[in-house]
Scaffold this active site. Structure first.
Site, PDB file in Angstrom:
ATOM      1  N   SER A   1     -36.262 -21.707   4.658  1.00 15.43           N
ATOM      2  CA  SER A   1     -37.533 -22.153   4.087  1.00 15.43           C
ATOM      3  C   SER A   1     -37.756 -23.651   4.209  1.00 15.43           C
ATOM      4  CB  SER A   1     -37.620 -21.735   2.615  1.00 15.43           C
ATOM      5  OG  SER A   1     -36.619 -22.371   1.854  1.00 15.43           O
TER       6      SER A   1
ATOM      7  N   LYS B   1     -40.495 -21.969  -6.977  1.00 11.73           N
ATOM      8  CA  LYS B   1     -40.774 -23.224  -6.265  1.00 11.73           C
ATOM      9  C   LYS B   1     -41.996 -23.935  -6.837  1.00 11.73           C
ATOM     10  CE  LYS B   1     -38.620 -21.569  -1.999  1.00 11.73           C
ATOM     11  NZ  LYS B   1     -38.810 -21.105  -0.611  1.00 11.73           N
TER      12      LYS B   1
END
Length: 808
Positions: A690, A733
């Site tokens: 990611s 996140k």
């Protein structure tokens, strides 16, 4: 009370009036020439009896169709009854009366002439139809009925002695039928059918059939009694032999304690409601124990096994709390938020309320540490009204920990599952398997493979522990597992569980939880009273934002506990005034707030991009640094990166080299320079795809000397063609971005749907940019120019209105 026959009574002795008062009968029929006692309690019936006694003592007895009807009318009574004479009457203290009546003849109701204050009817007397007195069928039926009556008496049918005498002397088939029917236990419908049958032979034939049925019932009852008596005889014989054995063992000095112990095991088995197959195994072991010497080592092994076998709660289950509102209140009182889990528990309770034998769910709570997974299990058990048992699987490597050891081994014991059920004391507890992602595997087996049967509703109804050796039903147990990560759990094990994710808490949620739960708990645990300390909301917000930036609540509770301890010391030293904790006084209690690396990037810089990472402790902000130096085109990667992360960096560099002309990178730039990519906090391992677009942005910033905006963070996987692929952990996140003061978050376009799982209050202060290609990331994140000094921003960010940027 049995009806008694009348040997000599004739209809011709009585003159029957055209109208008579009516006495409704519940659940019985009286026949002509039969004497029967009746209890009269209803006002309607008492007045009918009084009327009959004041006139000619004659009354019509009619059966009710429904025995529960308190005030029967014309439609509630049969049309045919018996005219009877009241022989005696007795008044009872409770205003009821008892009467003794003698049937006279059959009568049919023509009409009811009065319904109040008592029933009165016009009647039509009916007699038996004429029959051939020399009929062979009649003679055969009478002999059959008399013989069957004698057989019924021999099989235990309770009949007055005079009944058989009178029955043997009767020559009228109708009289014999009435006498026999009055001594059979018939339903009202059957008795009324006999009363309404005017053909004496047909009536006797019907009675003969009913008498045959009674005979079959008596024969079956005799057979059952005989079997029960044989069983009693066998039990008495065993009892006698056991007492003989007990006497012999007593003489040998071995008997008393052993026999008492064996009886104790049997009593425990009865109290535990053991199934038949478990009782058989217990009896087998008891017989073995009886033959053993008390001092042998094998005796101790058998005793230990019987203790476990009879101590299990085989059939003892707690009753579920099926009041959904009460269960919802308990869950809300214990935990704030966590709506998905609460909704799932209430759904399970609703199904249990509609279907009592539904299988227990297998839930898996996945989330960072400190979000309340274990305490939530206790709350669920309290809401369901069940016992709670917890088993920590962290570091367990031996398969025998789950299934137990076979009894051939010295010191063998059941597995942790059976031990937990034994500890719970009920067959349907809430069983929490903590830290299933930390189960190990070695040469002793894989415990997670042993748990496959435990957590499968299609198999766990017959779970077989190696020590117990017989199946145990786990289908009523509600299993809840907890984990920080799903990846370490093997796929077959993961497939058996319903995964529910618990994300980190927002600042507002933490504030509410601290006010409701953490502060009151720490005040009490540190010996303080609510009037001695006070936390303001500003203090709690400062603790959350500056001192304890975490996904869970553990560090926040530790900080509150530390403040409470210091206040407790002041109170113990004599302070009497309330201590009000304010934000400016936190340094005196906890020291200066720790510097968070989220605050490290205070300005736009060249070659430094902000990424978003997901860890087992929740979301985190990750910085990626890139720089170029003279060299030969090598790529240097540092920061304890994993293989996947290294491959993402190589893919980002390959994309930049392939698209160098489009990206404004001078020709021949890479042949004379090395590229160094570093991720700070190098002692912490990092891996995953990611950070791909973050690395690409940091590299391009270093190649073009365009600074990256400090208030923008990104996450997404990059391909060689520059496509941006979706990643996981979006909610965690986003929470990390809010904690770090980020204003714009760049996400892959395919992750747009994941924002639906994030409450609107979390998205309120954030701007989301959704991208499909890495060049869209560059437009959103890179400034146009850099200042000559210090790499600070001197220009404006790429226009957010560019068609490449997709804002939420």
């Amino acid at each position: 009370m049995k009806s008694e026959p009348v040997e000599r009574a004739g209809e011709e002795q009585f003159k029957i009036p055209a109208e008579l008062p009516v006495l409704p009968l519940r659940d019985m029929v009286v026949y002509p020439f039969i004497i029967a006692p009746l209890s009269v309690a209803r006002d309607l019936s008492i007045q009918a009896v009084d009327r009959a006694l004041s006139e000619n003592r004659m009354i019509l007895l009619v059966a009710q169709r429904d025995k529960d009807e308190e005030e029967p009318g014309e439609a509630d009574l049969y049309g045919t009854g018996t005219v009877a004479v009241i022989m005696r009457m007795l008044k009872l203290p409770d205003e009821r009366i008892r009467i003794l009546v003698q049937g006279v003849c059959r009568a049919r109701v023509s009409r009811f002439s009065a319904l109040r204050p008592y029933l009165q009817a016009s009647i039509e007397r009916v007699g038996d139809q004429a029959h051939d007195p020399s009929s062979i069928e009649k003679e055969a039926l009478m002999r059959s009925v008399k013989r069957t009556l004698e057989r019924a008496t021999s099989l235990g049918k309770s009949l007055p002695s005079e009944v058989m005498v009178i029955a043997n002397s009767l020559e009228d088939p109708g009289r014999l039928a009435d006498l026999t029917a009055s001594n059979l236990e018939l339903k009202v419908e059957e008795a009324q059918e006999i009363l309404e049958t005017l053909d004496p032979v047909a009536r006797l034939k019907r009675v003969n059939d009913l008498l045959g049925r009674e005979l079959n019932l008596l024969s079956m009852q005799r057979e059952i009694d005989s079997m029960a008596r044989d069983e009693m005889d066998r039990s008495q014989r065993e009892y006698y032999l056991r007492h003989q054995m007990k006497a012999i063992l007593t003489e040998l000095g071995e008997g008393n304690e052993l026999s008492e112990e064996i009886e104790g095991f049997r009593e425990k088995a009865k109290a535990a409601k053991m199934p038949e197959y478990a009782v058989e195994e217990m009896e087998k072991q008891l017989k073995k124990l009886e033959r053993m010497h008390p001092d042998s080592a094998e005796t101790a092994t058998v005793r230990n096994y019987l203790d476990w076998l009879t101590g299990m709660p085989w059939g003892n289950a707690t009753r579920d709390n099926l009041q959904l509102a009460k269960a919802a209140k308990i869950l809300d009182d214990d935990h704030y938020g966590l709506e998905k889990i609460k909704e799932r528990i209430l759904e399970y309770l609703a199904v249990r309320k509609l279907k009592s034998r539904s299988k227990g769910p297998i839930l898996c709570f996945v989330g960072p540490p400190g979000v309340g997974k274990t305490s939530l299990g206790r709350s669920i058990a309290r809401a369901l009204g069940r016992n709670f048992v917890r088993l920590s699987l962290g570091g367990v490597k031996d398969e025998a920990e789950i299934r137990g050891h076979r009894r051939t081994y010295v010191g063998a014991m059941p597995g942790r599952i059976i031990q937990g059920i034994h500890q719970a004391g009920s067959s349907n507890p809430v069983f929490m398997l903590d830290e299933v992602d930390k189960i190990g595997a070695d040469f002793r087996g894989d415990p997670s493979s042993a748990l496959l049967e435990v957590l499968d509703p299609e198999q766990n109804f017959s779970f077989r522990d190696h020590y117990i050796g017989i199946p145990y039903d786990l289908s009523d147990v509600m299993f809840i597992t907890t984990a920080n990560l799903l990846d370490p759990i093997q796929p077959a094990f993961r497939d058996r569980m319903e995964v529910i994710r618990l994300s980190g808490y927002t600042e507002e949620e933490k504030l509410t939880i601290a006010r409701r739960h953490l502060v009151p708990r720490q005040v009490e645990e540190n010996g303080l009273k609510p009037g001695q300390i006070e936390f303001s909301d500003n203090v709690l917000r400062t603790l959350i934002s500056d001192y304890t930036r975490e996904a869970g609540l553990r560090n926040l509770e530790r900080a509150i506990a530390s403040i409470c301890r210091k206040v407790a010391r002041q109170v113990a030293e004599g302070r009497r005034r309330k201590v009000r904790i304010i934000a400016s006084s936190l340094e005196s209690f906890l020291g200066p707030a720790p510097v968070s690396r989220e605050d490290a990037l205070s300005s736009d810089q060249v070659g430094v991009a902000t990424g978003l990472a997901w860890t087992e402790a929740g979301g985190d902000v990750l910085f990626v640094e890139a720089t170029v130096m003279k060299g030969r085109g090598n790529l240097i990667l540092t920061g304890h990166l994993g293989e996947v992360m290294k491959e993402s960096a190589q893919a980002a560099l390959s994309f930049a080299r392939a698209k160098s002309a489009l990206l404004g990178i001078p020709e021949g730039f890479f042949e004379e320079r090395d590229v160094h990519v570093h991720v700070p906090e190098g002692a912490i391992p990092k891996d995953g795809p990611s950070a791909g677009i973050t690395m690409a942005t940091a590299m391009l910033s270093a190649f073009t000397e365009r600074p990256v905006a400090r208030d923008i963070a990104m996450t997404g996987e990059i391909t060689l063609r520059g496509n941006v692929l979706p990643v996981g952990g979006i909610k965690e996140k986003v929470l990390a971005a809010r904690r770090g003061g980020i204003r714009t978050v760049v996400l892959p376009e395919t992750n747009r749907k994941n924002l639906d799982d994030i409450p609107a209050v979390l998205r309120r202060d954030l701007r989301f940019v959704f991208v499909k290609d890495v060049q869209e990331v560059f437009v959103a994140a890179l400034r146009e120019t850099a200042s000559p000094a210090g790499g600070r921003s001197a220009g404006k960010r790429g226009s957010p209105r560019s068609p490449a940027a997709r804002a939420n």
